[in-house]
Scaffold this active site. Structure first.
Site, short mmCIF file in Angstrom:
data_model
loop_
_atom_site.label_atom_id
_atom_site.label_comp_id
_atom_site.label_asym_id
_atom_site.label_seq_id
_atom_site.Cartn_x
_atom_site.Cartn_y
_atom_site.Cartn_z
N VAL A 1 0.83 -1.20 0.00
CA VAL A 1 0.00 0.00 0.00
C VAL A 1 0.87 1.26 0.00
CG1 VAL A 1 -0.20 0.00 2.52
CG2 VAL A 1 -1.93 1.17 1.16
N CYS A 2 0.37 2.29 -0.66
CA CYS A 2 0.97 3.63 -0.61
C CYS A 2 -0.17 4.63 -0.50
CB CYS A 2 1.86 3.90 -1.82
SG CYS A 2 0.98 4.04 -3.37
N LYS A 3 0.04 5.87 -0.88
CA LYS A 3 -1.02 6.87 -0.77
C LYS A 3 -2.12 6.64 -1.81
CE LYS A 3 -1.94 11.81 -0.77
NZ LYS A 3 -1.36 13.16 -0.88
#
Length: 100
Positions: A62-64
């Site tokens: 996951v990232c932004k």
């Protein structure tokens, strides 16, 4: 590349599934909260920290917004890891947060 929606992830978290989540955002971003149980490995640190990962496990990355995590997934998949990108990243995630 395998992907997962935030709703699918929240359902797995609610079911207390044993998940391995890697958060590839930067330090200042994770200060705003992380998915419970996630491990923070900033994207730029992935190559030197793959030794911390177990290639017999599956990982959700996951990232932004989903772009950096897709890059991480691509790299990790090339290294032989089973990875899934979280569609929409933290911008789409409205579940519980953990603060470290």
């Amino acid at each position: 590349m395998k992907t997962m929606t935030t709703d699918e992830l929240i359902n797995l978290l609610d079911a207390n599934e044993d998940l391995n989540v890697i958060d590839v955002r930067e330090d200042f971003e994770v200060e705003h909260g992380m998915i419970p149980g996630a491990v923070h490995i900033p994207l730029g640190s992935i190559p030197e920290r793959t030794n911390e990962l177990d290639n017999s496990k599956s990982y959700i990355v996951v990232c932004k917004g989903g772009v950096r995590s897709a890059n991480a997934c691509e790299y990790l998949a090339e290294q032989g890891f089973d990875v899934t990108n979280l569609d929409g990243g933290m911008m789409a995630y409205d579940g519980e947060l953990e603060f470290k």
